[in-house]
Motif scaffolding. Structure first.
Motif, PDB file in Angstrom:
ATOM      1  N   ILE A 166       0.748  -1.042   0.118  1.00  0.00           N
ATOM      2  CA  ILE A 166       0.078   0.051   0.132  1.00  0.00           C
ATOM      3  C   ILE A 166       1.115   1.339  -0.144  1.00  0.00           C
ATOM      4  O   ILE A 166       1.742   1.553   0.826  1.00  0.00           O
ATOM      5  CB  ILE A 166      -1.023  -0.012   1.222  1.00  0.00           C
ATOM      6  N   TYR A 167       0.649   1.988  -1.051  1.00  0.00           N
ATOM      7  CA  TYR A 167       1.297   3.229  -0.915  1.00  0.00           C
ATOM      8  C   TYR A 167       0.157   4.377  -0.741  1.00  0.00           C
ATOM      9  O   TYR A 167      -0.838   4.422  -1.303  1.00  0.00           O
ATOM     10  CB  TYR A 167       1.919   3.946  -2.497  1.00  0.00           C
ATOM     11  N   GLU A 168       0.762   5.316   0.255  1.00  0.00           N
ATOM     12  CA  GLU A 168      -0.056   6.454   0.576  1.00  0.00           C
ATOM     13  C   GLU A 168       0.529   7.836   0.257  1.00  0.00           C
ATOM     14  O   GLU A 168       1.501   7.930   0.208  1.00  0.00           O
ATOM     15  CB  GLU A 168      -0.198   6.440   2.077  1.00  0.00           C
ATOM     16  N   LEU A 169      -0.361   8.766  -0.338  1.00  0.00           N
ATOM     17  CA  LEU A 169       0.300   9.867  -0.831  1.00  0.00           C
ATOM     18  C   LEU A 169       0.315  10.766   0.421  1.00  0.00           C
ATOM     19  O   LEU A 169      -0.683  11.149   1.038  1.00  0.00           O
ATOM     20  CB  LEU A 169      -0.832  10.652  -1.844  1.00  0.00           C
ATOM     21  N   GLN A 170       1.450  11.496   0.651  1.00  0.00           N
ATOM     22  CA  GLN A 170       1.999  12.210   1.580  1.00  0.00           C
ATOM     23  C   GLN A 170       2.777  13.591   0.999  1.00  0.00           C
ATOM     24  O   GLN A 170       3.831  13.068   0.619  1.00  0.00           O
ATOM     25  CB  GLN A 170       2.730  11.593   2.773  1.00  0.00           C
ATOM     26  N   ASN A 171       1.850  14.649   1.126  1.00  0.00           N
ATOM     27  CA  ASN A 171       2.721  15.912   0.601  1.00  0.00           C
ATOM     28  C   ASN A 171       3.178  15.714  -0.796  1.00  0.00           C
ATOM     29  O   ASN A 171       4.363  15.997  -1.231  1.00  0.00           O
ATOM     30  CB  ASN A 171       3.685  16.253   1.415  1.00  0.00           C
ATOM     31  N   GLY A 172       2.223  15.106  -1.742  1.00  0.00           N
ATOM     32  CA  GLY A 172       2.601  14.909  -3.133  1.00  0.00           C
ATOM     33  C   GLY A 172       3.289  13.689  -3.451  1.00  0.00           C
ATOM     34  O   GLY A 172       3.487  13.533  -4.718  1.00  0.00           O
ATOM     35  N   LYS A 173       3.864  12.850  -2.727  1.00  0.00           N
ATOM     36  CA  LYS A 173       4.552  12.005  -2.870  1.00  0.00           C
ATOM     37  C   LYS A 173       4.124  10.585  -2.081  1.00  0.00           C
ATOM     38  O   LYS A 173       3.609  10.665  -1.287  1.00  0.00           O
ATOM     39  CB  LYS A 173       6.112  12.037  -2.326  1.00  0.00           C
ATOM     40  N   TYR A 174       4.477   9.331  -2.926  1.00  0.00           N
ATOM     41  CA  TYR A 174       3.978   8.033  -2.231  1.00  0.00           C
ATOM     42  C   TYR A 174       4.832   7.545  -1.150  1.00  0.00           C
ATOM     43  O   TYR A 174       6.019   7.665  -1.481  1.00  0.00           O
ATOM     44  CB  TYR A 174       3.985   7.095  -3.394  1.00  0.00           C
ATOM     45  N   VAL A 175       4.409   7.169  -0.198  1.00  0.00           N
ATOM     46  CA  VAL A 175       5.285   6.509   1.205  1.00  0.00           C
ATOM     47  C   VAL A 175       4.549   5.103   1.139  1.00  0.00           C
ATOM     48  O   VAL A 175       3.336   5.166   1.395  1.00  0.00           O
ATOM     49  CB  VAL A 175       5.170   7.545   2.080  1.00  0.00           C
ATOM     50  N   SER A 176       5.337   4.108   0.836  1.00  0.00           N
ATOM     51  CA  SER A 176       5.094   2.987   1.344  1.00  0.00           C
ATOM     52  C   SER A 176       4.479   2.697   2.658  1.00  0.00           C
ATOM     53  O   SER A 176       5.430   3.031   3.578  1.00  0.00           O
ATOM     54  CB  SER A 176       6.217   1.809   0.892  1.00  0.00           C
ATOM     55  N   GLN A 177       3.356   2.009   3.039  1.00  0.00           N
ATOM     56  CA  GLN A 177       2.967   1.737   4.067  1.00  0.00           C
ATOM     57  C   GLN A 177       3.158   0.336   4.712  1.00  0.00           C
ATOM     58  O   GLN A 177       2.849  -0.118   5.629  1.00  0.00           O
ATOM     59  CB  GLN A 177       1.191   2.043   4.389  1.00  0.00           C
ATOM     60  N   GLY A 178       3.830  -0.336   3.942  1.00  0.00           N
ATOM     61  CA  GLY A 178       4.275  -1.837   4.047  1.00  0.00           C
ATOM     62  C   GLY A 178       3.872  -2.856   2.894  1.00  0.00           C
ATOM     63  O   GLY A 178       2.906  -2.364   2.318  1.00  0.00           O
ATOM     64  N   LYS A 179       4.537  -4.019   3.065  1.00  0.00           N
ATOM     65  CA  LYS A 179       4.074  -5.026   2.336  1.00  0.00           C
ATOM     66  C   LYS A 179       3.386  -6.018   3.310  1.00  0.00           C
ATOM     67  O   LYS A 179       3.804  -6.395   4.176  1.00  0.00           O
ATOM     68  CB  LYS A 179       5.207  -5.778   1.553  1.00  0.00           C
TER      69      LYS A 179
END
Length: 207
Positions: A166-179
């Motif tokens: 899961i990638y979550e958009l944070q400040n315009g960039k994707y941050v992986s929330q983990g596999k």
């Protein structure tokens, strides 16, 4: 004096298209060949012709859980084939829209983006299930596209490994929330209360 619009002919043979040409959504609407394609910034991408059985099973399981969870709520679930257009500006006509994709699953909460042709603008959540022929596109071109257009969550499923990232958009960039693996239950920031049991999603995946 009445002006008559010249109607462009349909194209039913993909081989007549120039692979390196730039196409618009207006061109896309003229194509009547059986092969499914997507446009990303005007460039033509072929889709896998027939997803594998595991791909279909995973897609059905995720879509089923989302449909059940969202029943009676404002957000709506759609699954391929379903056109999602990404114009640079919301008022861009078809001839000036150069990106149209068919995510495996998407969730749209803003009904103003929905029309008879599909979705015009970014869904809130998109799920792509990787296949050998589309993995590079999903992990590169589509990743960048969804990030650029502010898709709030991007879920990438690796069927062979029974993994969901899961990638979550944070400040315009994707941050992986983990596999997440078969033993996990995943949640969604944009769909509070959702609990997706991956043992059911990956029920038919061996290993």
């Amino acid at each position: 004096m009445v002006e008559y619009q010249h109607k462009e002919p349909k194209i039913d043979d993909i081989s007549v298209l120039e692979p390196e040409a730039t196409y618009s959504y207006a061109d896309y609407l003229r194509w009547s060949f059986e092969e499914r394609v997507e446009l990303i910034k005007g460039k033509l991408f072929r889709m896998s012709s027939a997803p594998r059985r595991s791909h279909q099973g995973i897609s059905s399981a995720i879509a089923r859980e989302l449909l059940y969870f969202l029943k009676g709520k404002s957000c709506k679930v759609y699954y391929a084939p379903f056109d999602v257009r990404f114009p640079e500006n919301s008022e861009d006509p078809n001839a000036h829209t150069y990106t149209v994709v068919q995510p495996d699953i998407c969730v749209v909460c803003d009904h103003s983006k929905l029309d008879d042709a599909g979705c015009k603008g970014a869904p809130d959540l998109i799920v792509e299930i990787l296949s050998p022929s589309t993995a590079s596109k999903d992990l590169n071109e589509k990743y960048q596209l969804y990030e650029e257009h502010d898709v709030k969550e991007y879920w990438v499923v690796y069927p062979g490994e029974a993994v969901l990232e899961i990638y979550e958009l944070q400040n315009g960039k994707y941050v992986s929330q983990g596999k997440f693996v078969k033993e996990d239950v995943v949640t969604s920031k944009i769909l509070p209360g959702l609990k997706l049991d991956l043992s059911e999603v990956f029920e038919d995946v061996k290993g």
